[in-house]
Motif scaffolding. Structure first.
Motif, short mmCIF file in Angstrom:
data_model
loop_
_atom_site.label_atom_id
_atom_site.label_comp_id
_atom_site.label_asym_id
_atom_site.label_seq_id
_atom_site.Cartn_x
_atom_site.Cartn_y
_atom_site.Cartn_z
N PRO A 196 0.80 -1.23 0.00
CA PRO A 196 0.00 0.00 0.00
C PRO A 196 0.84 1.28 0.00
O PRO A 196 0.82 2.07 0.94
N SER A 197 1.59 1.46 -1.07
CA SER A 197 2.31 2.71 -1.28
C SER A 197 2.65 2.81 -2.77
O SER A 197 2.53 1.84 -3.52
N ASP A 198 3.11 3.98 -3.17
CA ASP A 198 3.58 4.19 -4.53
C ASP A 198 5.08 3.90 -4.54
O ASP A 198 5.91 4.80 -4.41
N LEU A 199 5.43 2.61 -4.62
CA LEU A 199 6.84 2.22 -4.55
C LEU A 199 7.67 2.95 -5.60
O LEU A 199 7.21 3.20 -6.71
N PRO A 200 8.91 3.35 -5.20
CA PRO A 200 9.68 2.96 -4.02
C PRO A 200 9.46 3.81 -2.76
O PRO A 200 10.22 3.68 -1.81
N SER A 201 8.44 4.65 -2.75
CA SER A 201 8.14 5.41 -1.53
C SER A 201 7.51 4.48 -0.49
O SER A 201 6.72 3.60 -0.83
N TYR A 202 7.86 4.68 0.77
CA TYR A 202 7.26 3.97 1.90
C TYR A 202 7.40 2.45 1.80
O TYR A 202 6.45 1.70 2.01
N ALA A 205 14.28 6.04 -2.62
CA ALA A 205 13.36 5.20 -1.88
C ALA A 205 13.26 5.69 -0.44
O ALA A 205 14.22 6.22 0.12
N THR A 206 12.08 5.53 0.16
CA THR A 206 11.90 5.88 1.57
C THR A 206 11.47 4.63 2.34
O THR A 206 10.82 3.73 1.79
N TRP A 207 11.83 4.60 3.61
CA TRP A 207 11.54 3.45 4.45
C TRP A 207 10.47 3.79 5.48
O TRP A 207 10.52 4.84 6.12
N ALA A 208 9.49 2.91 5.62
CA ALA A 208 8.38 3.11 6.55
C ALA A 208 8.39 2.00 7.59
O ALA A 208 7.63 1.04 7.52
#
Length: 295
Positions: free
Chosen positions: A121-127, A211-214
């Motif tokens: 449930p994200s717009d990869l590579p975000s979150y 990319a961001t990490w959640a």
């Protein structure tokens, strides 16, 4: 003549992929049955759902055999290393992963004939990571992505097979509420995703942006500071409640009249008389509508 059970009906449009044997890898009763229904409606067979053993500190119930329709086995491995053997034993063409609480080993990802796909449930590579929607709320996002991607040896890094976005509006306050919208969007993309798998389509590499990490929220976000802006606290409460169960940290925790509470629901708008508890914050007022005592 007995009419077929609605969950067993399978009418496949001609343009969809040929009938496949599909394993569902999902741990929650809010997710696995809906995916089984969606796949069967498309004409595919689901011989097994691979669930997850209930952790000792898990607050809700995990998937049980009573949640699945007739003809679908439930396998609950004690180790993720066992997943590959289960997939090979059932001889499935593809595995569909959704919200599984552990990283699947490379042997499991490669076990099905056409590979393993995952909905994130994200717009990869975000979150990337286990808490994408919680972080999206924390960061003030008004929309979130829903991405189907091929799974590889890393986490949430595989090539993209389909993506869309959905609204993340103020009415959403729980994991279950968000999950229902994500599942609806994900199910609508499944025919496209499975057609691409059957064609041997590798998918598109994730965009070349940072990319961001959640990850799970940590202690630095777990305590409510009443001197902060009311809107900040309101967002903090919503983010924690949408994020759902945390394996190590409980939040958001606030002290009211000397008692510790876990806040469940707040509002920035004055509710009807006799509803909620008004708290004056550093900037503005906040009303606590629901909370659980911790002391």
């Amino acid at each position: 003549m007995t009419a077929p059970h609605p969950r067993q009906a399978a009418t496949r449009p001609a343009q969809d992929a040929p009938a496949l044997d599909v394993a569902v890898v999902a741990a929650l009763p809010q997710t696995a049955p809906a995916l089984v229904d969606a796949l069967r409606t498309l004409g595919h067979r689901v011989p097994v759902v691979i669930g997850y053993r209930r952790p000792a500190d898990w607050p809700g119930h995990v998937l049980g055999e009573q949640d699945l329709p007739p003809g679908v086995d439930l396998a609950v491995p004690s180790r993720t290393e066992s997943v590959a053997g289960l997939l090979r034993a059932y001889g499935v063409d593809v595995a569909v992963s959704y919200g599984y609480p552990r990283k699947l080993p490379a042997s499991a990802v490669a076990a099905p004939r056409l590979g393993t796909i995952n909905c994130h449930p994200s717009d990869l590579p975000s979150y990337r990571g286990p808490n994408p929607v919680g972080w999206a709320v924390r960061n003030g996002e008004r929309r979130i992505g829903v991405t189907w991607h091929r799974m590889d040896a890393e986490l949430d890094t595989g090539s993209v097979l389909a993506r869309t976005t959905i609204a993340l509006d103020e009415q959403l306050w729980s994991f279950t509420g968000v999950n229902s919208r994500v599942l609806e969007a994900a199910s609508q993309m499944l025919p496209q995703v499975l057609r691409r798998l059957v064609r041997g389509d590798a998918g598109e590499p994730q965009p070349r942006r940072e990319a961001t990490w959640a990850g799970f929220f940590s202690e630095d976000y777990a305590t409510v500071d009443w001197s902060a802006h009311a809107a900040h606290i309101h967002t903090q409460v919503r983010a924690w409640n949408i994020a759902g169960h945390h394996p190590r940290v409980q939040g958001p925790v606030a002290v009211i009249d000397g008692t510790r509470w876990r806040l469940r629901r707040t509002t920035l708008e004055q509710p009807p008389a006799g509803t909620g508890r008004r708290i004056t914050c550093g900037t503005g007022d906040l009303w606590v509508l629901a909370a659980d005592p911790l002391d």
